[in-house]
Write a protein that holds these residues in place. Structure first.
Motif, mmCIF file in Angstrom:
data_model
loop_
_atom_site.group_PDB
_atom_site.id
_atom_site.type_symbol
_atom_site.label_atom_id
_atom_site.label_comp_id
_atom_site.label_asym_id
_atom_site.label_seq_id
_atom_site.Cartn_x
_atom_site.Cartn_y
_atom_site.Cartn_z
ATOM 1 N N ALA A 143 0.844 -1.210 0.000
ATOM 2 C CA ALA A 143 0.000 0.000 0.000
ATOM 3 C C ALA A 143 0.875 1.255 0.000
ATOM 4 O O ALA A 143 0.583 2.227 -0.714
ATOM 5 N N PHE A 144 1.957 1.234 0.795
ATOM 6 C CA PHE A 144 2.883 2.388 0.793
ATOM 7 C C PHE A 144 3.464 2.586 -0.603
ATOM 8 O O PHE A 144 3.515 3.697 -1.125
ATOM 9 N N ASN A 145 3.900 1.485 -1.222
ATOM 10 C CA ASN A 145 4.514 1.585 -2.548
ATOM 11 C C ASN A 145 3.505 2.083 -3.588
ATOM 12 O O ASN A 145 3.849 2.865 -4.469
ATOM 13 N N ASP A 146 2.278 1.589 -3.467
ATOM 14 C CA ASP A 146 1.221 2.030 -4.376
ATOM 15 C C ASP A 146 1.027 3.539 -4.259
ATOM 16 O O ASP A 146 0.928 4.254 -5.260
ATOM 17 N N ALA A 147 1.012 4.042 -3.018
ATOM 18 C CA ALA A 147 0.835 5.481 -2.795
ATOM 19 C C ALA A 147 2.050 6.272 -3.290
ATOM 20 O O ALA A 147 1.904 7.309 -3.951
ATOM 21 N N THR A 148 3.238 5.785 -2.998
ATOM 22 C CA THR A 148 4.454 6.489 -3.407
ATOM 23 C C THR A 148 4.566 6.508 -4.929
ATOM 24 O O THR A 148 4.982 7.510 -5.521
ATOM 25 N N GLY A 149 4.169 5.407 -5.556
ATOM 26 C CA GLY A 149 4.204 5.334 -7.025
ATOM 27 C C GLY A 149 3.327 6.401 -7.655
ATOM 28 O O GLY A 149 3.684 6.977 -8.682
ATOM 29 N N GLN A 150 2.207 6.705 -7.008
ATOM 30 C CA GLN A 150 1.326 7.747 -7.542
ATOM 31 C C GLN A 150 1.975 9.114 -7.428
ATOM 32 O O GLN A 150 1.818 9.971 -8.283
#
Lengths: 292, 161
Positions: free
Chosen positions: A281-288
């Motif tokens: 979830a952190f990576n998904d958010a950071t990717g955005q």
């Protein structure tokens, strides 16, 4: 393996369904897809005087997208939901959870609302609704009310629904900016009831710290719930913090014990799956953020 | 509104494999039992009767789903496809059945009717599935003989891959 004898009622309108609920009260079972209830009826774990079949209530199969939420009628099939772009892009956590719901042959008939009303502690749709802080709409002869999902589930197959109420719809908060979503579970066979399921919604601030995190657990206690993670807001949104959160929460849960797993095993799943899902979830958010 | 008393037998008409057929069912009669005992169609098998094993899967109203979790009275007027509808009238197997035969994808055959019906609908929706997708679909069936590898192979062959 045959159900008790019951009266079969197939109302044509919600009003008729509510009249039946008034007549039979807790002696009635409401059937939509019947994928969970049918099994319990056949095993006589449920012995209703009347079976109220709501599949004729077309008005409960609608979807309404607003600015901040999407409302799904209780009768939307799980496979049908997976084919609704508005819902799948608007509620990414649901899109990630639905492939875990039962099997191809179950999702084709099972409904979103039915799974919520049934309230199995390890079911994916209730966990998703709780993690996102969605809501359940109920109707009774007296009118409608909306209950926050986090208050709706009260225990094993037990909800806030009164005997004269019908679950008519679910309210899903639409995805937020700079927010990531992840879902994972462990089951003996893909599609079986999860031994433990975990879901996460995480918003990451511009400086890489956690702005908000919702960490949902299913199959651990007698209902799906969101762990208390407020103490981790402001910490870096990294895999190390994800492990910290999962390890901390694993010490606070009071896991169920059944034939599939003991408490220690479930606690370990909270650690392992939790760290994985929070990191994702952190990576998904950071990717955005990087894409923006 | 339709109401059927617990001991009342209701006439139920369904279209099975293109043919309208009728029988009588009290509310608690499972669709599997209706097909087998009222209509005399024994192709649909009864396994666990709680939706887990997949043996009773049929295509009901366009969806591959469990016939043991459906009551016959719910199905009045619906179209149902069962395993009896796959082969030609003279017994010539269809492509999927031939592929199961050629790949040794069945042994005792108990689970086969359900798997064939799931696969039929699945291949209509996803004509060129990969092995992962096939295995995901098959997760809704339990076969205790073949070990699934041959079944996956047969479904791939039937999809022309």
């Amino acid at each position: 393996m045959k159900p008790v004898a019951f009266e079969y009622c197939r109302p044509d309108t919600v009003e008729e369904a509510l009249d039946l609920l008034k007549e039979f009260g807790s002696d009635a079972s409401i059937i939509s897809g019947g994928l969970s209830l049918g099994a319990m009826l056949n095993m006589r774990l449920v012995r209703p005087k009347a079976l109220i079949d709501i599949n004729g209530l077309g008005e409960l199969a609608d979807i309404k997208a607003g600015d901040a939420t999407i409302r799904t009628g209780t009768l939307i099939r799980q496979a049908g939901a997976m084919e609704m772009p508005v819902l799948m892009s608007g509620v990414p956590l649901l899109a990630k959870a639905l492939p875990y719901v039962g099997h191809y042959q179950i999702r084709s008939r099972g409904t979103l609302g039915g799974s919520v009303a049934h309230a199995d502690p390890s079911a994916e749709i209730p966990l998703t609704l709780v993690t996102l802080s969605g809501a359940v709409t109920l109707r009774s002869p007296g009118g409608s009310r909306e209950v926050p999902a986090r208050e709706f589930f009260q225990g094993l197959l037990t909800t806030d629904r009164r005997a004269d109420e019908l679950v008519t719809g679910l309210t899903w908060p639409i995805r937020r900016d700079l927010t990531g979503y992840a879902f994972e579970e462990l089951a003996q066979r893909h599609g079986d009831f999860a031994i433990t399921a975990v879901a996460a919604e995480a918003t990451v601030a511009g400086d890489g710290s956690i702005a908000d995190v919702s960490f949902g657990l299913g199959g651990v206690e007698d209902r799906p719930f969101v762990a208390t993670t407020a103490g981790f807001v402001g910490k870096p949104a990294t895999a190390a913090t994800a492990s910290d959160i999962a390890n901390t929460i694993a010490e606070t849960v009071d896991p169920m014990v059944d034939l599939q797993a003991n408490a220690d095993y479930r606690r370990q799943l909270v650690r392992v799956l939790g760290a994985r899902v929070l990191t994702a979830a952190f990576n998904d958010a950071t990717g955005q953020q990087e894409a923006a | 509104m339709l109401r059927i008393k617990p001991d009342q037998k209701q006439r139920v008409t369904v279209t099975v494999n293109g043919k309208a057929v009728s029988g009588y069912a009290e509310p608690r009669m499972l669709l599997t039992d209706f097909l087998r005992h009222e209509l005399g169609m024994y192709g649909t098998h009864v396994g666990c009767e709680h939706g887990v094993c997949g043996a009773c899967t049929a295509i009901i109203d366009g969806a591959a789903t469990r016939s043991c979790l459906r009551y016959a009275v719910q199905c009045d007027g619906l179209e149902i496809q069962t395993v009896e509808g796959l082969a030609d009238a003279d017994g010539t197997l269809n492509t999927l059945q031939k592929a199961f035969n050629e790949n040794g994808a069945l042994q005792c055959g108990f689970c086969t009717a359900g798997i064939l019906m799931s696969s039929t609908k699945f291949l209509q929706e996803n004509p060129k599935p990969n092995d992962d997708e096939i295995r995901d679909m098959l997760s809704g069936h339990i076969c205790r003989c073949t070990g699934y590898t041959q079944i996956v192979r047969a479904i791939r062959q039937a999809s022309g891959q």
